[in-house]
Motif scaffolding. Structure first.
Motif, short mmCIF file in Angstrom:
data_model
loop_
_atom_site.label_atom_id
_atom_site.label_comp_id
_atom_site.label_asym_id
_atom_site.label_seq_id
_atom_site.Cartn_x
_atom_site.Cartn_y
_atom_site.Cartn_z
N PRO A 231 80.89 181.81 -0.87
CA PRO A 231 80.43 182.22 -2.20
C PRO A 231 79.86 181.05 -2.98
N SER A 232 78.98 181.32 -3.91
CA SER A 232 78.28 180.27 -4.65
C SER A 232 79.21 179.43 -5.51
N ASN A 233 80.39 179.95 -5.84
CA ASN A 233 81.33 179.18 -6.66
C ASN A 233 82.30 178.38 -5.81
N PHE A 234 82.07 178.31 -4.51
CA PHE A 234 82.84 177.45 -3.61
C PHE A 234 81.97 176.26 -3.23
N THR A 235 82.57 175.07 -3.27
CA THR A 235 81.82 173.84 -3.01
C THR A 235 82.55 172.99 -1.97
N ILE A 236 81.79 172.36 -1.11
CA ILE A 236 82.35 171.48 -0.08
C ILE A 236 83.16 170.35 -0.73
N HIS A 237 84.34 170.07 -0.19
CA HIS A 237 85.09 168.89 -0.65
C HIS A 237 85.44 167.95 0.50
N SER A 238 85.38 168.44 1.75
CA SER A 238 85.60 167.52 2.88
C SER A 238 84.99 168.09 4.14
N MET A 239 84.50 167.19 4.99
CA MET A 239 84.02 167.59 6.31
C MET A 239 84.37 166.50 7.32
N HIS A 240 84.86 166.95 8.47
CA HIS A 240 85.32 166.04 9.52
C HIS A 240 84.52 166.34 10.79
N CYS A 241 83.80 165.34 11.27
CA CYS A 241 82.80 165.55 12.31
C CYS A 241 83.09 164.69 13.55
N TYR A 242 82.68 165.21 14.70
CA TYR A 242 82.72 164.45 15.95
C TYR A 242 81.36 164.54 16.64
N PHE A 243 80.82 163.38 17.01
CA PHE A 243 79.62 163.32 17.83
C PHE A 243 80.08 163.42 19.29
N VAL A 244 79.65 164.46 19.99
CA VAL A 244 80.13 164.71 21.34
C VAL A 244 79.14 164.22 22.40
N LEU A 245 77.87 164.61 22.24
CA LEU A 245 76.81 164.19 23.16
C LEU A 245 75.59 163.78 22.36
N ALA A 246 74.75 162.94 22.93
CA ALA A 246 73.50 162.55 22.27
C ALA A 246 72.58 163.76 22.19
N GLY A 247 72.02 164.00 21.00
CA GLY A 247 71.10 165.13 20.83
C GLY A 247 69.71 164.80 21.34
N ASP A 248 69.06 165.80 21.91
CA ASP A 248 67.72 165.65 22.47
C ASP A 248 66.69 166.16 21.46
N ALA A 249 65.79 165.29 21.02
CA ALA A 249 64.79 165.66 20.01
C ALA A 249 63.74 166.61 20.56
N GLU A 250 63.71 166.81 21.88
CA GLU A 250 62.66 167.62 22.49
C GLU A 250 63.00 169.10 22.59
N ILE A 251 64.25 169.48 22.26
CA ILE A 251 64.63 170.89 22.35
C ILE A 251 65.36 171.29 21.07
N PRO A 252 65.40 172.59 20.74
CA PRO A 252 66.05 173.04 19.51
C PRO A 252 67.55 172.80 19.53
N VAL A 253 68.13 172.71 18.34
CA VAL A 253 69.58 172.67 18.16
C VAL A 253 70.01 174.03 17.60
N MET A 254 71.07 174.60 18.17
CA MET A 254 71.60 175.87 17.69
C MET A 254 72.90 175.59 16.94
N TYR A 255 73.03 176.13 15.72
CA TYR A 255 74.20 175.91 14.90
C TYR A 255 75.00 177.20 14.78
N TYR A 256 76.23 177.18 15.28
CA TYR A 256 77.12 178.34 15.27
C TYR A 256 78.20 178.13 14.21
N VAL A 257 78.23 178.98 13.20
CA VAL A 257 79.22 178.87 12.12
C VAL A 257 80.35 179.86 12.37
N GLU A 258 81.59 179.37 12.32
CA GLU A 258 82.77 180.22 12.47
C GLU A 258 83.55 180.26 11.17
#
Length: 349
Positions: A70-97
């Protein structure tokens, strides 16, 4: 899909939006699955890097997740892991759960995938605006004293980067203790972020910017040589020639001469220890004042490293709005390995 940087042909650049908004634009794929997105435009692969710029994936994951709360909810923290190097030559698909929907907090995870494999994963927590109560405790690290906000970018307006940086001299540069040194810069998104982008566009821009020079802080405070041999990486869909790669390196070293005083030591004649491998492993952002800043106005960042060892290093970053508001605190750990000299082959008897 090989050799196509996006799933669909990118639309023309939207002149009503800032450069960084165009760079981070997402295409929704609701016809395929709910809460599924892909990059609208090709992602940047920095010269000599192992993959695409990590800040772009961080920011696009955040952008995708923000569309599901909802628009009245705002990000306060995000924790990320880089797993593999991304390839600029193909699309990235983002799956939200959707992990949790609460009255005060909502949780999302996002996986960035290529070729069916996860290249990046993040968990984000969103908080309902003004849910902390009428009375709150407050304190924040202050903006360092004696800083002059840039009056002009000193030529760094040039180029096609979606943000502008103005690096200043390292604090405690002559200290014998690396943990006492501080790398600093003024930074902002190029142009003006549109009103239509809302606070979400500024948060995505901050996430993109937060990865700039981050794990590289470890190499700077240890005065390590970090210019490897020219590579054959593709840049913007074209094979880099040796001449082009050397020109890019020379331009970068020239910039370093102005900001760090290294000079044109392209062959490491000073004999400094040399980086063999440096890549980010994880990235965390705590957003303190997510609606109290503009990413297209000067922000000040200060980075320091409390520890390095066992081939890794940890860096902390404070990000301030120009008025002194502490906007975010970030952490990053990465691989920082030195290049080892090969032992001479034993002579045959």
């Amino acid at each position: 899909m090989a050799d196509h940087a996006t799933l669909v042909k990118p639309p023309p650049i939207d002149p009503s939006k800032s450069s960084i908004e165009n760079v981070l634009e997402l295409t929704e794929l609701s016809a395929i699955a709910p809460d599924l997105y892909t990059n609208t435009r090709p992602l940047w692969h920095p010269p000599g890097a192992r993959g695409i710029y990590g800040g772009a994936v961080i920011a696009q994951c955040l952008s995708a997740a923000q569309r599901t709360v909802p628009s009245n909810f705002t990000i306060h923290s995000m924790h990320c892991y880089f797993v593999l190097a991304g390839d600029a030559e193909i699309p990235v698909m983002y799956y939200v759960e959707h992990v949790r929907e609460g009255k005060s907090f909502a949780t999302r995870t996002v996986q960035a995938r290529q070729r069916g494999k996860c290249i990046f994963t993040t968990t984000m927590s969103f908080v309902r605006e003004k849910s902390g109560g009428k009375k709150t405790i407050n304190h924040a690290v202050p903006l360092p004293e004696g800083l002059d906000k840039p009056s002009a970018p000193n030529g760094e307006e040039e180029g096609d980067s979606p943000f502008i940086s103005h690096r200043i001299e390292m604090l405690n540069k002559d200290s014998k203790n690396p943990h006492e040194k501080r790398t600093r810069q003024w930074i902002k998104a190029r142009g003006r972020i549109s009103e239509a982008g809302g606070h979400q566009a500024h948060l995505s821009a901050l996430a993109y910017i937060s990865d700039s020079y981050f794990i590289g802080t470890v190499s700077r405070i240890h005065d390590l040589w970090r210019f490897g041999a020219p590579s054959s990486n593709k840049t913007e869909g074209k094979e880099s020639t040796l001449k082009d790669d050397m020109a890019q390196r020379e331009a970068y070293v020239k910039k370093l001469k102005e900001s760090e005083g290294y000079g044109h030591d392209l062959n490491n004649e000073a004999g400094r220890p040399e980086i063999g491998m440096m890549v980010s492993l994880d990235h965390t952002i705590y957003f303190h004042e997510p609606r109290a800043f503009r990413a297209d106005e000067w922000m000040f960042t200060e980075m320091f490293s409390p520890w390095s060892g066992d081939g890794r290093g940890v860096v902390t970053q404070h990000m301030f709005a120009a008025d002194g508001t502490l906007v975010a605190t970030c952490f990053q750990e990465g691989v920082v390995r030195l290049k080892e000299e090969r032992a001479p082959k034993a002579s045959k008897l």
